[in-house]
Design a protein around this motif. Structure first.
Motif, mmCIF file in Angstrom:
data_model
loop_
_atom_site.group_PDB
_atom_site.id
_atom_site.type_symbol
_atom_site.label_atom_id
_atom_site.label_comp_id
_atom_site.label_asym_id
_atom_site.label_seq_id
_atom_site.Cartn_x
_atom_site.Cartn_y
_atom_site.Cartn_z
ATOM 1 N N PHE A 20 -20.866 -7.376 16.126
ATOM 2 C CA PHE A 20 -19.791 -6.910 17.100
ATOM 3 C C PHE A 20 -19.938 -7.277 18.465
ATOM 4 O O PHE A 20 -18.765 -7.650 18.971
ATOM 5 N N VAL A 21 -20.832 -7.406 18.929
ATOM 6 C CA VAL A 21 -21.040 -7.862 20.522
ATOM 7 C C VAL A 21 -20.425 -9.299 20.630
ATOM 8 O O VAL A 21 -19.905 -9.564 21.554
ATOM 9 N N LEU A 39 -4.288 -6.256 16.344
ATOM 10 C CA LEU A 39 -4.887 -5.874 15.232
ATOM 11 C C LEU A 39 -5.506 -6.691 14.449
ATOM 12 O O LEU A 39 -6.545 -6.450 13.740
ATOM 13 N N VAL A 68 -25.410 -6.181 12.200
ATOM 14 C CA VAL A 68 -23.951 -6.091 12.326
ATOM 15 C C VAL A 68 -23.676 -5.697 13.721
ATOM 16 O O VAL A 68 -22.412 -6.197 14.050
ATOM 17 N N SER A 69 -24.654 -4.943 14.483
ATOM 18 C CA SER A 69 -24.119 -4.773 15.941
ATOM 19 C C SER A 69 -24.318 -5.983 16.528
ATOM 20 O O SER A 69 -23.352 -5.963 17.713
ATOM 21 N N LEU A 70 -25.020 -6.664 16.626
ATOM 22 C CA LEU A 70 -25.227 -8.143 17.143
ATOM 23 C C LEU A 70 -23.616 -8.783 17.013
ATOM 24 O O LEU A 70 -23.014 -9.303 17.794
ATOM 25 N N ILE A 76 -11.002 -3.064 4.340
ATOM 26 C CA ILE A 76 -9.864 -2.607 4.566
ATOM 27 C C ILE A 76 -9.328 -2.774 6.157
ATOM 28 O O ILE A 76 -8.445 -3.288 6.614
ATOM 29 N N LEU A 77 -10.314 -3.261 6.811
ATOM 30 C CA LEU A 77 -10.210 -3.911 8.249
ATOM 31 C C LEU A 77 -9.430 -5.409 8.162
ATOM 32 O O LEU A 77 -8.638 -5.916 8.784
ATOM 33 N N TRP A 119 -7.701 -8.837 16.102
ATOM 34 C CA TRP A 119 -9.016 -8.395 16.645
ATOM 35 C C TRP A 119 -9.824 -7.308 16.043
ATOM 36 O O TRP A 119 -10.946 -7.410 15.652
ATOM 37 N N PHE A 120 -9.189 -6.272 16.038
ATOM 38 C CA PHE A 120 -9.525 -5.143 15.358
ATOM 39 C C PHE A 120 -9.956 -5.453 13.832
ATOM 40 O O PHE A 120 -11.198 -5.051 13.440
ATOM 41 N N VAL A 161 -15.236 -0.525 4.151
ATOM 42 C CA VAL A 161 -14.546 -0.495 5.422
ATOM 43 C C VAL A 161 -14.121 -1.587 6.067
ATOM 44 O O VAL A 161 -12.948 -1.760 6.306
ATOM 45 N N PHE A 205 -13.462 -7.284 13.596
ATOM 46 C CA PHE A 205 -14.718 -6.775 13.413
ATOM 47 C C PHE A 205 -15.161 -6.380 11.967
ATOM 48 O O PHE A 205 -16.405 -6.530 11.565
ATOM 49 N N ALA A 247 -16.567 -9.379 20.013
ATOM 50 C CA ALA A 247 -16.025 -8.933 21.095
ATOM 51 C C ALA A 247 -15.864 -9.693 22.197
ATOM 52 O O ALA A 247 -14.977 -9.802 23.013
#
Lengths: 410, 410, 410
Positions: free
Chosen positions: A242-243, A217, A238-240, A18-19, A219-220, A15, A223, A246
């Motif tokens: 992301f934070v 895009l 991974v969640s860190l 793709i990003l 920024w999108f 995934v 991630f 962002a």
């Protein structure tokens, strides 16, 4: 490792692939939006063909240079062969607990073309198409993988006493692109009319919704760029990421807003957009190490730096139509240094290692870019002729207009 | 819970986070596309800076207001502190079986800015930038989290005998935005020329491909908005939500097509686009409860309502350039009521609880928005002056045009 | 199967569903970008309403025709009922180890509308809206599911001694769309002015950034189209499909670049864009079978074919404004044959089965399309009148312009 975790890890890296892929559209939109309508087809063409040819080049040679594996020797160069083919166990967690061989390749391949796409923006509106494609293939296929190997392929930067640290590529991807952009813009010279009688003339981008699309895009996709660089779906890591990603982007927007408002007394959307990218580039080297507060500070400083970078390059008459050098080179360096200033790795020896990485990679990229662009300049030429630049590259290099149904000004 | 399920659950919520993120681009594109070219930079600016500042504000205060946890008391207000920091076990399924602490925060943070972005459309083409940003920060940082806490943070709406039900936020997100939009549009008054001599003059959007992009991106993101609200990757629950979400959007398009064709005798693309959003808003409160057939009916009615909403607001001279009040407020109410009419929760006591939720949240949002906008109006002013409105906000507030290379009409 | 693998498998198919969904925006953008500004609203309208109505139609009848299950008999036709409702165990791996019943439906439903959207491009700028929507619903609801059943629903193409092979639908999706496109374009005749005095006049697309967006979104979505067709998150299989899909797209761009440069002596962005799609369509039938090298060759040939396809159809005066017939029909056939030429299934008997599939499905689609379009032509008419075509469909069918603020040429 059990099959379940292997499957979910691999899914996330796919995934993320793709990003990262869609970031190429982001770059295309941003660069087209921030330049003139008469050069739009040219920009779209470059940003379409370079990821395409980049993928093939990276499959043929780049991946083998970047991850030489057994063939590796000496820490600065190695090659594993040509082309890609599934090694034994390449589909299992024996290859890697986070992904299969093919996932590894395609995730890395999506990163690779980025370096050349960054250059594309800085040399826009005046570079010849053929030479630029030639440069891009060498940059994606040879320069980027070699310096990438120095760290990510287990080379000398990874084996320093205090290893150089660059989580997702503030230096290895963004500065690499930034150095090529700097050399290209310098050797090309500014666009006609940009600096006249000691004054800098703004050449406004022709389509700001397009530029905004591009930044969102990017920024999108980031991630996936940062989040996928965890190389597994590990929930905490991974969640860190992301934070921090962002918040750094958001703080970059804020920093650029403040700096540009104080400097120009206007709410400049292009500065805010570049501020977002500045925040993203700045956090990329340490996205997995920083606290949310660190991320805000790092991104905020990145956003301020990008505004002064744009002003600075105009002062020294390096014409960078989209601000790519400020975003990717200056903030790439800043983000790499920030690893030694903030977070768990802060300290003098880390800063030193970061400087070693920044300078060694910078030196190689500058030499490589200069050599390629200089030889091209002295042989086939790298700049379109004056008439072509004034009329626009679209009609001259491509025989078509991007918006044939609309009346243009002048 | 085992690590494998925790990892896949968390992965889905992170992917959903990215999908909700891209909805901000959807709103930017939709609102820019449905307004005039002379105000495009202004719209892009607002829709870029608000998610950015919204993220930071939500990290600093909003998340703590919305999920006060231990600090909670009394059912209507609580606060857990300031800023965000990883609690013990925050990276494990001990925090939640569906996600880590940081995933929780970032998923919620992406939702938060939505409420202000909805307002942005309704007040477009005439509001002053500074006051709007000020309003937005208060709305994202204080108003939205407080009413959100009433249900999702365990407040009084969640502890009713028959608890108020709002799966992904027909009321808590969309109506909240819609009420702010209504108050803002009312206090601002209509755009110059919109209502003249008792007639409503259509002010057509300047870029319908952009508007279409926006709606498709919103639909795309809504799979994360609703699908992620399952708060795990549970196969049965998430896949049902995907089906109800998609069918309600499709039926909303159909409902709006029929209603607008019967009313205006034309195939109006903007009505179909708003019909899709109407369907999506309508299903959001009960996306996890409905059968496919229910979803089609709920979305279809939403699509009809949005057409009549647009006509109604024009009749009472509330000028909403993009139809945001009809989409988010009217269909937000409809979707919330539909929970009590269709599906497992249908019945009188549920309808009553739905009304309690709609009215209590509505009352708070109306008061909050009115207070903020009114104070701003009486002090710094909220509306640009006439000359600026006629010339466009882009050149006056931002000193730039969105499309400087193109010739415009008039 | 254990719950963990079932959950991650289902998650991937749901993510793939969203990726296929966004392809509808890709088609909308591509087709709008490659046609004239005066017909843009019409194209956006068609490409918005057809996926919407297609979803509902497919839920009501299409899914039941495509997967008749127990009701199946005879190999060529069957129906499982009307509407969709969760069967017993539909939420568990007892239904399928890769996905729930609702995931199955929604993934298939997103594919279904594609067939009609492909037709949309070829008949653009001159077809009447009502009749086209009517055709589309029949094509999505009846024609596509019936031929799809022949293979994917267990019909006669699946039970041949050497079964017909079409992994993700080079024939079953793309050629099906392509045949409808061919018949539609043929029965409509060319646009006014396209072929005059024995010469072909290029009618350039009005917005090439929009077209580029479209192709990148289609490529983006294709990772779900092909990757999701693995029908699980199997790491080895999905990652191979990602690699073959990406490399074929890249090689398609390269093939079209070479062929169009040799033929037209210009760097034609529209050819490169169609080359990417050509590569993608070409690999679709065998994306799970091919080596990376095979994928490059198959995509490269696809890219060349699409250039000659465009030339060929102009020679025989089939006017296809976006090149849809070349991309989807010619490369759909090529990709289907390539399964018998490359990879594990290569060999005479496989080629024969591929031909049986291509011809039987082609014959049914040609007959079906011809019948529907011919009856429409002889009754309500399928082509707008000359004045409407010259003025544009937007103002005549929709009463609005796509870009009302901009001055147009002529």
């Amino acid at each position: 490792m059990n099959q379940e975790l292997f499957t979910v890890n691999n899914l996330w890296i796919m995934v993320a692939t793709i990003l990262v892929f869609i970031m190429h559209l982001g770059f295309a939109a941003l660069e087209a939006g921030l330049t003139r309508a008469k050069n739009t087809v040219n920009i779209l063409f470059k940003n379409t063909i370079i990821p395409a040819l980049g993928l093939i080049t990276y499959a043929f040679i780049g991946f083998n240079l970047m991850y030489p594996g057994e063939a590796f020797s000496g820490g600065v160069f190695g090659i594993a062969g040509l082309g890609i083919s599934l090694p034994e166990g390449g589909n299992t967690s024996a290859y890697n607990e986070g992904y299969t061989f093919f996932t590894d390749f395609i995730f890395q391949a999506m990163f690779a073309a980025t370096a050349a796409t960054i250059v594309s923006g800085a040399v826009a509106e005046r570079i010849k198409l053929g030479p630029f494609i030639f440069f891009s293939l060498l940059y994606v296929g040879i320069c980027y993988p070699i310096v990438g190997m120095w760290k990510w392929g287990g080379g000398f930067l990874d084996t320093l006493a205090t290893p150089f640290y660059d989580f997702a590529g503030s230096t290895i991807v963004h500065s690499v692109g930034g150095w090529g952009a700097l050399i290209g813009a310098y050797l090309l010279g500014p666009r006609i009319g940009k600096y006249k009688d000691g004054k800098t003339n703004a050449i406004p981008g022709h389509n700001l919704p397009l530029a905004t699309f591009g930044v969102f895009l990017l920024w999108f996709g980031w991630f996936g760029f940062n989040g996928g660089s965890v190389l597994s779906a590990d929930p905490g890591a991974v969640s860190l990421v992301f934070v921090t990603t962002a918040l750094a982007a958001a703080a970059g927007a804020f920093g650029a807003l403040l700096a540009s408002y104080l400097k120009f007394k206007a709410y400049d959307i292009t500065m805010v957009l570049n501020g977002i990218l500045a925040g993203l580039v700045s956090i990329t080297a340490g996205a997995d190490l920083m606290s949310p507060t660190d991320a805000v500070i790092i991104g905020f400083i990145g956003g301020i730096l990008v505004v002064f970078g744009v002003v600075l390059f105009d002062k020294i008459k390096i014409d960078d139509p989209v601000g790519a050098i400020s975003v990717h080179l200056i903030c790439g360096i800043w983000g790499t240094l920030a690893v030694g200033i903030f977070g768990d790795l802060s300290g003098g020896s880390q800063i030193l290692s970061q400087l070693v990485g920044i300078f060694s990679i910078g030196a190689f990229c500058v030499l490589f870019s200069f050599l390629v662009f200089f030889v091209l300049k002295k042989t086939v030429g790298i700049r379109v002729d004056e008439r072509e630049e004034i009329e626009g590259l679209d009609i001259n290099e491509h025989g078509m207009h991007a918006y044939p149904d609309f009346a243009t000004k002048e």
